[in-house]
Every structure is written in structure tokens, then in C-alpha cells.
Motif scaffolding. Structure first.
Motif, mmCIF file in Angstrom:
data_model
loop_
_atom_site.group_PDB
_atom_site.id
_atom_site.type_symbol
_atom_site.label_atom_id
_atom_site.label_comp_id
_atom_site.label_asym_id
_atom_site.label_seq_id
_atom_site.Cartn_x
_atom_site.Cartn_y
_atom_site.Cartn_z
ATOM 1 N N PHE A 190 58.231 41.326 23.906
ATOM 2 C CA PHE A 190 59.043 41.890 24.988
ATOM 3 C C PHE A 190 58.466 43.148 25.624
ATOM 4 O O PHE A 190 59.000 43.661 26.577
ATOM 5 C CB PHE A 190 60.457 42.177 24.482
ATOM 6 C CG PHE A 190 61.206 40.930 24.169
ATOM 7 C CD1 PHE A 190 61.691 40.129 25.195
ATOM 8 C CD2 PHE A 190 61.401 40.551 22.856
ATOM 9 C CE1 PHE A 190 62.381 38.966 24.899
ATOM 10 C CE2 PHE A 190 62.088 39.391 22.567
ATOM 11 C CZ PHE A 190 62.580 38.591 23.587
ATOM 12 N N PHE A 191 57.398 43.679 25.052
ATOM 13 C CA PHE A 191 56.867 44.920 25.599
ATOM 14 C C PHE A 191 55.390 44.787 25.945
ATOM 15 O O PHE A 191 54.994 44.953 27.103
ATOM 16 C CB PHE A 191 57.105 46.061 24.596
ATOM 17 C CG PHE A 191 56.654 47.397 25.090
ATOM 18 C CD1 PHE A 191 57.295 48.011 26.161
ATOM 19 C CD2 PHE A 191 55.585 48.035 24.488
ATOM 20 C CE1 PHE A 191 56.879 49.241 26.606
ATOM 21 C CE2 PHE A 191 55.171 49.274 24.937
ATOM 22 C CZ PHE A 191 55.817 49.881 25.997
ATOM 23 N N ILE A 192 54.591 44.446 24.949
ATOM 24 C CA ILE A 192 53.150 44.471 25.166
ATOM 25 C C ILE A 192 52.707 43.350 26.107
ATOM 26 O O ILE A 192 51.952 43.572 27.057
ATOM 27 C CB ILE A 192 52.400 44.406 23.815
ATOM 28 C CG1 ILE A 192 52.766 45.658 23.020
ATOM 29 C CG2 ILE A 192 50.891 44.314 24.035
ATOM 30 C CD1 ILE A 192 52.132 45.740 21.664
ATOM 31 N N VAL A 193 53.195 42.139 25.885
ATOM 32 C CA VAL A 193 52.784 41.009 26.723
ATOM 33 C C VAL A 193 53.207 41.221 28.186
ATOM 34 O O VAL A 193 52.369 41.114 29.095
ATOM 35 C CB VAL A 193 53.325 39.671 26.160
ATOM 36 C CG1 VAL A 193 53.143 38.545 27.173
ATOM 37 C CG2 VAL A 193 52.607 39.332 24.855
ATOM 38 N N PRO A 194 54.473 41.547 28.461
ATOM 39 C CA PRO A 194 54.844 41.783 29.866
ATOM 40 C C PRO A 194 54.038 42.905 30.507
ATOM 41 O O PRO A 194 53.634 42.814 31.675
ATOM 42 C CB PRO A 194 56.323 42.183 29.789
ATOM 43 C CG PRO A 194 56.793 41.702 28.476
ATOM 44 C CD PRO A 194 55.627 41.682 27.562
ATOM 45 N N LEU A 195 53.792 43.946 29.701
ATOM 46 C CA LEU A 195 53.051 45.083 30.233
ATOM 47 C C LEU A 195 51.627 44.649 30.588
ATOM 48 O O LEU A 195 51.098 44.999 31.645
ATOM 49 C CB LEU A 195 53.017 46.205 29.191
ATOM 50 C CG LEU A 195 52.877 47.617 29.724
ATOM 51 C CD1 LEU A 195 54.088 47.970 30.583
ATOM 52 C CD2 LEU A 195 52.736 48.598 28.573
ATOM 53 N N ALA A 196 51.026 43.842 29.687
ATOM 54 C CA ALA A 196 49.663 43.367 29.930
ATOM 55 C C ALA A 196 49.631 42.475 31.167
ATOM 56 O O ALA A 196 48.709 42.549 31.985
ATOM 57 C CB ALA A 196 49.157 42.604 28.707
ATOM 58 N N MET A 197 50.672 41.653 31.333
ATOM 59 C CA MET A 197 50.740 40.782 32.509
ATOM 60 C C MET A 197 50.828 41.605 33.784
ATOM 61 O O MET A 197 50.138 41.334 34.778
ATOM 62 C CB MET A 197 51.960 39.844 32.406
ATOM 63 C CG MET A 197 51.746 38.691 31.438
ATOM 64 S SD MET A 197 53.296 37.827 31.058
ATOM 65 C CE MET A 197 53.692 37.133 32.664
ATOM 66 N N MET A 198 51.689 42.619 33.727
ATOM 67 C CA MET A 198 51.811 43.513 34.882
ATOM 68 C C MET A 198 50.488 44.166 35.204
ATOM 69 O O MET A 198 50.060 44.240 36.359
ATOM 70 C CB MET A 198 52.829 44.615 34.565
ATOM 71 C CG MET A 198 54.257 44.203 34.779
ATOM 72 S SD MET A 198 54.893 44.948 36.274
ATOM 73 C CE MET A 198 54.969 46.653 35.821
ATOM 74 N N PHE A 199 49.841 44.691 34.126
ATOM 75 C CA PHE A 199 48.595 45.409 34.327
ATOM 76 C C PHE A 199 47.554 44.478 34.922
ATOM 77 O O PHE A 199 46.843 44.837 35.867
ATOM 78 C CB PHE A 199 48.114 45.984 32.991
ATOM 79 C CG PHE A 199 46.960 46.929 33.141
ATOM 80 C CD1 PHE A 199 47.137 48.174 33.726
ATOM 81 C CD2 PHE A 199 45.687 46.560 32.710
ATOM 82 C CE1 PHE A 199 46.071 49.029 33.874
ATOM 83 C CE2 PHE A 199 44.611 47.416 32.855
ATOM 84 C CZ PHE A 199 44.806 48.664 33.435
ATOM 85 N N GLY A 200 47.468 43.263 34.369
ATOM 86 C CA GLY A 200 46.514 42.276 34.870
ATOM 87 C C GLY A 200 46.767 41.974 36.335
ATOM 88 O O GLY A 200 45.840 42.010 37.162
ATOM 89 N N SER A 201 48.007 41.726 36.680
ATOM 90 C CA SER A 201 48.281 41.331 38.059
ATOM 91 C C SER A 201 48.058 42.475 39.036
ATOM 92 O O SER A 201 47.829 42.237 40.225
ATOM 93 C CB SER A 201 49.703 40.775 38.188
ATOM 94 O OG SER A 201 50.635 41.711 37.729
ATOM 95 N N SER A 202 48.099 43.715 38.533
ATOM 96 C CA SER A 202 47.871 44.832 39.448
ATOM 97 C C SER A 202 46.414 44.879 39.898
ATOM 98 O O SER A 202 46.075 45.560 40.853
ATOM 99 C CB SER A 202 48.268 46.156 38.804
ATOM 100 O OG SER A 202 47.302 46.565 37.856
#
Lengths: 372, 293
Positions: free
Chosen positions: B33-45
């Protein structure tokens, strides 16, 4: 104004919280340089008295005068009184180093920065704290004894004429406490500062003080030197609170030759005539356990008074033996005798033996009633 | 810090299975709930924008570069200024409140309760309530007009002042409570000791109370600054969407503008601000005696 003859002077000082009197019309004076103790059980008003000297509490309106070095200070704030104080919890500033803690009072007084370092070092020497080791440490990193010394240095560095100590040794272990007692006493004599010391420990007060004020129930029960307090207690409370005491009471039946004869259920005894001792009235006396004598075997004992009693038990206390005896007609006495070595020279008595307990009439202390 | 170290002590032991099994649920939760979504956000940025929203799998730094545009720099600057301003105001208002609470004796719990009560209502509802207070026919203007102090209604709503008032009002409890906690822990004999040593009231405050309440001040500032930095409701409703904060930018990019990568990049810009603030706080807390919260 002439030079004040008293460092601290209380005149009929009263302090009430709501309807409860913390201090009831107390008067006493402390001479400059004196080691003066306020002794009493918790809730007796000794801390309130100290806090009124410090200025944290003010006497009731119209409730007497507090003077420091002759000056009326009833309404002065603590920072206007120029005192030193050591708190029971030490109250060191946890965010300041030892050196900054000690420098605090000097900084508040506007002492030039150049002098502060010097005076802090001197104060640390005074309380035997090594400045280079401890100066930069924070209080939480110190032991209880070290904190105690810092608190003392912080109070002494401003060279106050009066030092207030609120049960400062309460949190230390016995050995350290004994050592600090001696050091405090020496500092008092060496620096000539008036010490006002609050304690509930009667032994501490006896050891250290020039004079003691015993407090009970918001009043001063007795003021005097340790010897006066211990050997001439005026009330049952003082006799009971300082050391151990035996109490006897009886009716005065005769008054002759400077002696009163008192009738007790177990027999009669005599006491020196106290002021106000009237034939036909009741009298209360106290006797210290070590002033009571038991005949050692067949050897005769000194003493001019005696009562018959029965041994109830013998308590081994190390250097002393405490022999509890039941007096005929009710009541119990404790006789303290020196331990002559129970393995080689055992005590001649065992529980159930009938004995006579002896004493000197001069060792009897006639008591006034406790104030109500 | 301390917590993390002790977790490692648990799992480094020989019986590490037991250790891992103890922390596994927490780790799993954090990862999912934290690391994966954050990584996805970071990647898409770092990805290109899809034509109809979403992302296109092509690496680009354009979204971060775009922040050099004066338009976005000014949004960034405004966000920082308003958040810092709101934090400062909260501190100025909140510190005396916290002091009063800490010294309220038997009323303490009642007063703390009163500070918390507004949090029971949604922030959105409270912001609408602010509108009713500040609009031309609102309570404040009506009162001032009635008493004749003003002839025309004051322009309160849809101003930077309104946004600031909303932020301060919204986050004040988060400033008050940590400061209250640290003031409540303060040993009153320290103040007595200072007083005997010659410290007047001002010296007692600056030399004893203030330094010892710094952990609370830092925690309170952090708890105020972070949500202020990411807020978008307040500037939207009270500021009339005239002047954006970065939160509004993020919201716009994900909704109307349909530029997800740029929205994600903007989020990370906010997050880097938070990271700086948290680092400052931790540094301060580790230096402070007795620790913070």
C-alpha cells in the motif's frame, strides 16, 4: 539601620490554603552562618516555611512578617531575594551543560562573560567536581551524586548569603548521603553562608545542625540545639519523633526537697520539680531507652528510681541490645544496653524473667502536652 | 530512528525466521500500500503523457524540467510561502493556547477536548463554514455593517488572507497538541530553580520554557507544514481558485488536464519539500535532550 542580627526572621507567620492552615503563626530566627534545620514529618509545614523564605509562597495578608537580613520581604519575588536553593529533585536544566547550568545565576545577574568561566570552575572545585570531565556533559548523563553536586555548585556560585536546601540528600544512597552530610556541614563552616535545611530525617538533622526547629501540625514544637532537642524534648511529639522514647504517666502525690513523688500503678518514682508541677495533678514523663538500666547479674546498678517489670523480648541490634519489658500495671518500656558480645558474654535475661528497671531522676524529661 | 534500529536487531538474530514473521505483516502492508504505489507514481513521473490521459511508455524528464517555467515556479514559491506563513501563524496563536492548556489545572482535559472537537467535522465542511463567515453577506461583514464600523462589505473571501485564515484554522490543533504535550511534561521546579537564580519572567521563558518546548514546536510545525503544503481545498474554496497552490496543480493534472505524469512529478516536488522538513525535524529532535514525541 544597624547590621541585622538575624539572617532569617519569622514573626507570627501564617499561611493558609483555602481553609487548611499550612503554617500557624510561627516565629523563629536564624543567626547568620548558622546551620538551621526544619525537621518534621511530611505535611508538618516545613516545606511551606522554606518556600516562604524562598519567595514561592507569601504569608497570608496580615499574616506576620518574613525578614531576610533585617529586610521585610513578604512581597518580594524569588528573583529579588538573592538566595541560593538546592531542590530535592535537583531541578537541573536538562538542555544545558553542567557548566551552563552553573553559570545560569551569574548570567542572570549580568556578571561579565570573562569572569563567568572562572567562577564556574571555582564553584565546581568547591563541590569536588572535575570541570574538564563534567563541564560539557548534560545533566541526564550524570549520576545522582554528581547531579547533587552540580545543583549545589549552581546555588553556591552566586555567593548567596543564605542557602536553602529542600531535602537535598533524599534521593542518594546511604553511604553517599553520609559523605554529603559531612561535606555540606564543612561548606557551611568554611563559607560562612547561612544554611536552612529541610529534612524529615531526624538523624540527618541531629548530625548536621547547629539548631533544629521541630515542626508538627503547622507549628514549631521546639527550637534548640541537637542536644537540647534530643535530651530535653518538650512535648510527647518531639520525644517520639527524635529518637526513641519511653513514656510514663502518674499522679503527683508529694512535693518535697526539689523532687516530686509520682505514683504509678507499678510503684512510685521521683522526678525533678518542673515549673507548674502541682500535687494532685497528672504528670507525663519521657525516658530515653539508653538512660534505663538493668542490673547486670548480681552487680548493683546506679540509679535512684526503679519499677518492677517482666522481660518480654530481647532484640539484637548489633552494637545495642533492645530489651522490651512489660511494666506491672500496664505499659511497656524499651531498655537499650550495650552489646557486650552475645557469643562470649550472653545477656543474663530471657523472656519471662522478673527484673527491676532503674534510672536517675535527673534523666527524666517532664513533658508538656502537645498543642491541640 | 530508534524503532528502525530495534527492528534490525530483531531480524539479525540467529532465529531470524521468528523475527521476520513478526515484522512480515507490517512489511507486507507497507510494500503493497505504500512502496509499490509510490514506485508507480515515481516511474510514471518520468514517462510521457498519453494523448487521452494515462501514460505512454517513453522515458522523459520534461515534467520536471517544466517546473523551471516561471508559472510553476511562482506556484511553488506561493505554496512554500503560504505553508510557512500558516505554520508561523499557527505557532504564534497555538503556543499561548498550548501554554494555557498545560496550566489549566483541572480544566485541562476539558480544554484539550475542545481543541480536538473541530476535527470531528470534515475539513471540507469547516472550510464551507469559513465561507459563510467571510462572504459579503456573511457573519463578519453583517456584524461590522450593523455596528456601522464599515459602509461597504469588506472583501474577505477569495483573497490570500482568506486562504491563510483557512489554513491556520484548519491545522491549528496539530500545532497546539504537540506543544501542549511538551509543555505539560515541563517540570515546574525548573522554573522555580530559574526564578531563585534571578531569572525574571522573560528570562524564564526564553532560557527554560522555550528551549524545552522546542521538540513540541518542531513536531507541531511539521504537522502543520506538511498538510498545508499539500492542501488544495483551501485555496480552491477560500481563494476562489484564483491563485493556485501546488496541491491544486496536482489535482488539475490528474483530473481536468489529464496529464498524469506531470501530476506525479508535481507530487514528488511536494514530497521533496516534506522530506526536507522531516529531515530538519529529525535532526533537531536527535539533538534535543529528552527527545521529541
Amino acid at each position: 539601620m544597624s547590621t541585622p542580627s538575624f539572617a532569617v526572621e519569622f514573626t507570627r507567620v501564617r499561611k493558609t490554603y483555602g481553609s487548611r492552615a499550612a503554617v500557624k503563626d510561627i516565629s523563629f530566627s536564624i543567626r547568620p552562618g548558622e546551620f538551621f534545620s526544619l525537621l518534621g514529618p511530611s505535611g508538618c509545614g516545613k516545606s511551606t516555611t522554606l518556600r516562604m523564605i524562598a519567595g514561592f509562597e507569601q504569608p497570608d495578608e496580615g499574616g506576620g512578617e518574613v525578614r531576610l537580613n533585617g529586610k521585610l520581604v513578604n512581597h518580594l519575588r524569588p528573583y529579588e531575594r538573592d538566595l541560593g536553593m538546592v531542590f530535592q529533585s535537583y531541578a537541573l536544566f536538562p538542555h544545558l551543560t553542567v557548566a551552563r547550568n552553573i553559570a545560569f545565576g551569574l548570567e542572570q545577574r549580568g556578571v561579565p562573560r570573562a569572569q563567568i568561566g572562572d567562577r564556574v570552575k571555582k564553584a565546581m572545585d568547591l563541590v569536588q567536581l572535575d570541570g574538564t570531565t563534567f563541564g560539557d556533559r548534560l545533566p541526564p548523563a550524570l549520576s545522582g551524586g554528581q547531579r547533587q553536586r552540580v545543583a549545589l555548585a549552581r546555588a553556591l556560585v552566586v555567593e548567596p548569603p543564605i542557602l536553602l536546601l529542600d531535602e537535598p540528600l533524599g534521593a542518594l544512597d546511604l553511604k553517599l548521603r553520609k559523605q554529603m552530610q559531612q561535606e555540606l556541614k564543612e561548606l557551611n563552616k568554611r563559607l560562612g553562608i547561612t544554611f536552612v535545611y529541610v529534612t524529615h530525617d531526624q538523624e540527618e538533622a541531629l548530625t548536621m545542625s547547629d539548631r533544629i526547629a521541630v515542626m508538627a501540625d503547622a507549628r514549631i514544637a521546639q527550637v534548640g540545639s541537637p542536644a537540647e532537642i534530643y535530651e530535653r524534648p518538650r512535648t510527647p511529639f518531639v520525644a517520639r519523633f527524635i529518637g526513641e522514647s519511653n513514656f510514663l504517666e502518674g499522679d503527683i502525690v508529694a512535693d518535697a526537697g526539689g523532687r516530686l513523688t509520682v505514683r504509678h500503678p507499678a510503684g512510685t518514682f521521683t522526678v525533678p520539680t518542673p515549673p507548674g508541677g502541682v500535687v494532685g495533678t497528672r504528670i507525663h514523663v519521657a525516658l530515653r531507652p539508653e538512660r534505663l538500666l538493668l542490673p547486670d547479674g548480681d552487680a548493683a546498678v546506679e540509679g535512684d528510681n526503679s519499677l518492677p517489670a517482666t522481660i518480654s523480648h530481647v532484640i539484637y541490634r548489633g552494637e545495642m541490645l533492645h530489651v522490651r519489658v512489660a511494666v506491672a500495671g500496664g505499659g511497656e518500656l524499651v531498655v537499650a544496653t550495650r552489646n557486650e558480645g552475645q557469643l562470649r558474654r550472653p545477656m543474663a535475661y530471657k523472656p519471662g524473667d522478673a527484673v527491676r528497671v532503674w534510672w536517675h531522676a535527673e534523666d527524666v524529661q517532664v513533658l508538656e502536652a502537645d498543642p491541640t | 530512528m530508534r524503532v528502525r534500529r530495534s527492528i534490525f536487531r530483531v531480524i539479525n538474530r540467529r532465529e531470524s525466521w521468528a523475527g521476520w514473521s513478526q515484522v512480515a505483516p507490517t512489511l507486507l502492508f507497507l510494500v503493497v500500500f505504500f512502496i509499490v504505489p509510490l514506485a508507480m507514481m515515481f516511474g510514471s513521473s518520468w514517462m510521457a503523457r498519453g494523448t487521452y490521459g494515462g501514460i505512454e511508455w517513453r522515458f522523459t524528464a520534461e515534467h520536471y524540467v517544466r517546473f523551471a517555467d516561471p508559472l510553476y515556479l511562482s506556484i511553488l514559491a506561493r505554496t512554500l510561502a503560504w505553508s510557512l506563513g500558516a505554520t508561523l501563524f499557527c505557532l504564534l496563536v497555538g503556543y499561548p493556547v498550548a501554554w494555557t492548556l498545560a496550566n489549566a489545572g483541572r480544566w485541562k482535559n476539558v480544554l484539550v477536548f475542545l481543541v480536538i472537537v473541530p476535527l470531528w467535522t470534515s475539513y471540507l465542511v469547516r472550510t464551507f463554514a469559513m465561507i459563510f463567515l467571510m462572504r459579503d453577506s456573511g457573519l463578519i461583514n453583517t456584524l461590522l455593517l450593523k455596528t456601522g464600523l464599515i459602509q461597504e462589505p469588506l472583501e474577505l473571501l477569495y483573497t490570500p488572507g482568506a486562504v491563510m485564515a483557512g489554513l491556520v484554522y484548519g491545522f491549528l490543533p496539530f500545532m497546539v497538541l504537540p506543544i501542549y504535550t511538551s509543555l505539560e511534561k515541563l517540570d515546574p521546579t525548573l522554573l522555580e530553580a530559574a526564578e531563585v537564580l534571578g531569572a525574571r519572567p522573560a528570562a524564564r521563558f526564553w532560557k527554560v520554557i522555550w528551549p524545552l518546548s522546542l521538540p513540541g514546536v518542531a513536531a507541531g510545525s511539521l504537522l502543520t507544514f506538511i498538510p498545508a503544503l499539500g492542501s488544495y481545498l483551501t485555496s480552491d474554496l477560500l481563494g476562489g481558485a484564483k491563485q493556485m497552490m501546488i496541491g491544486n496543480l496536482v489535482q488539475n493534472q490528474f483530473t481536468t488536464a489529464r496529464n498524469w505524469p506531470f501530476g506525479a512529478a508535481a507530487s514528488f516536488v511536494v514530497m521533496s519539500g516534506v522530506l526536507v522538513a522531516v529531515t530538519l525535524y529529525l535532526r533537531m529532535r536527535d539533538k534535543a535532550p529528552g527527545g521529541g514525541l
